[in-house]
Design an enzyme around this catalytic site. Structure first.
Site, PDB file in Angstrom:
ATOM      1  N   HIS A  59       0.848  -1.190   0.000  1.00  0.00           N
ATOM      2  CA  HIS A  59       0.000   0.000   0.000  1.00  0.00           C
ATOM      3  C   HIS A  59       0.882   1.238   0.000  1.00  0.00           C
ATOM      4  O   HIS A  59       2.068   1.181   0.378  1.00  0.00           O
ATOM      5  CB  HIS A  59      -0.900   0.012   1.238  1.00  0.00           C
ATOM      6  CG  HIS A  59      -1.987  -0.999   1.198  1.00  0.00           C
ATOM      7  ND1 HIS A  59      -3.050  -0.978   2.070  1.00  0.00           N
ATOM      8  CD2 HIS A  59      -2.197  -2.084   0.394  1.00  0.00           C
ATOM      9  CE1 HIS A  59      -3.864  -1.983   1.823  1.00  0.00           C
ATOM     10  NE2 HIS A  59      -3.357  -2.672   0.805  1.00  0.00           N
ATOM     11  N   GLU A  61       1.076   3.773   1.952  1.00  0.00           N
ATOM     12  CA  GLU A  61       1.665   4.111   3.250  1.00  0.00           C
ATOM     13  C   GLU A  61       2.862   3.222   3.564  1.00  0.00           C
ATOM     14  O   GLU A  61       3.907   3.712   4.005  1.00  0.00           O
ATOM     15  CB  GLU A  61       0.623   3.946   4.382  1.00  0.00           C
ATOM     16  CG  GLU A  61      -0.595   4.814   4.239  1.00  0.00           C
ATOM     17  CD  GLU A  61      -1.776   4.126   3.562  1.00  0.00           C
ATOM     18  OE1 GLU A  61      -2.921   4.388   3.978  1.00  0.00           O
ATOM     19  OE2 GLU A  61      -1.558   3.342   2.602  1.00  0.00           O
ATOM     20  N   CYS A  89      -5.927   1.730   6.147  1.00  0.00           N
ATOM     21  CA  CYS A  89      -6.589   0.488   6.532  1.00  0.00           C
ATOM     22  C   CYS A  89      -5.950  -0.005   7.837  1.00  0.00           C
ATOM     23  O   CYS A  89      -4.959   0.579   8.299  1.00  0.00           O
ATOM     24  CB  CYS A  89      -6.415  -0.549   5.419  1.00  0.00           C
ATOM     25  SG  CYS A  89      -4.718  -1.159   5.246  1.00  0.00           S
ATOM     26  N   CYS A  92      -2.110  -0.644   7.489  1.00  0.00           N
ATOM     27  CA  CYS A  92      -1.325   0.584   7.394  1.00  0.00           C
ATOM     28  C   CYS A  92      -1.335   1.364   8.703  1.00  0.00           C
ATOM     29  O   CYS A  92      -0.321   1.925   9.108  1.00  0.00           O
ATOM     30  CB  CYS A  92      -1.825   1.445   6.238  1.00  0.00           C
ATOM     31  SG  CYS A  92      -1.516   0.670   4.629  1.00  0.00           S
TER      32      CYS A  92
END
Length: 175
Positions: A59, A61, A89, A92
């Protein structure tokens, strides 16, 4: 925090995250971008790479935190701010907590898996050993529209592909 409480610098960094989200989209990824800042300087930036990298953890992040750790030679990213176009999420959020990011600023809420206040809030959980300040809604409309346009186009592409497959199947069955 209402958008008018954000600084011009906050907006500048979120606009950069939106640019990075566009790069993700150009690469066939869900358009999410992230920028990590320390003392007014960008330390690292990234965008979603899960699809192309065949990596569920890639992701925006996490990609950004990985680069920042290498840049600063430390996994603890003290006194930093992460700007991200979509609410983190749970994965993360956990990574942000472990890395000790001080402040998280996100654009659009994630109504399905947002872990910074929308569905749950890991940043305020008693199970957390570190707390971070979370500011939401910076350039929210732009961030949301970018994501919505992507998914609308993706659904249209999938529908068209299925239609073409049906036509091909019908043609083959008549032969």
């Amino acid at each position: 925090m209402p958008e008018n409480h954000f600084t011009a610098q906050d907006e500048l960094f979120m606009r950069r995250a939106i640019e990075l989200a566009s790069q993700a989209e150009d690469n066939g990824e869900v358009p999410v971008g992230a920028v990590l800042v320390k003392d007014g300087n960008i330390i690292a930036e990234g965008w979603n790479r899960s699809i192309g990298g065949h990596d569920a953890t890639a992701h925006a992040e996490v990609e950004t935190l990985r680069k920042a750790g290498q840049t600063l030679k430390n996994y603890r990213l003290l006194d930093t701010t992460l700007y991200v176009t979509l609410e983190p999420c749970p994965m993360c959020a956990g990574a942000l907590l472990h890395s000790r990011v001080k402040r998280i600023v996100f654009g659009a809420p994630d109504l399905k898996s947002g872990a910074a206040g929308t569905v749950l809030n890991l940043f305020e959980s008693q199970a957390s050993y570190h707390y971070a300040d979370v500011d939401s809604g910076l350039l929210e409309n732009e961030c949301r529209e970018q994501l919505q346009a992507f998914f609308k186009r993706r659904r249209k592409e999938i529908k068209e592909k299925r239609k073409q497959e049906r036509l091909l199947d019908e043609k083959e069955s008549r032969s």
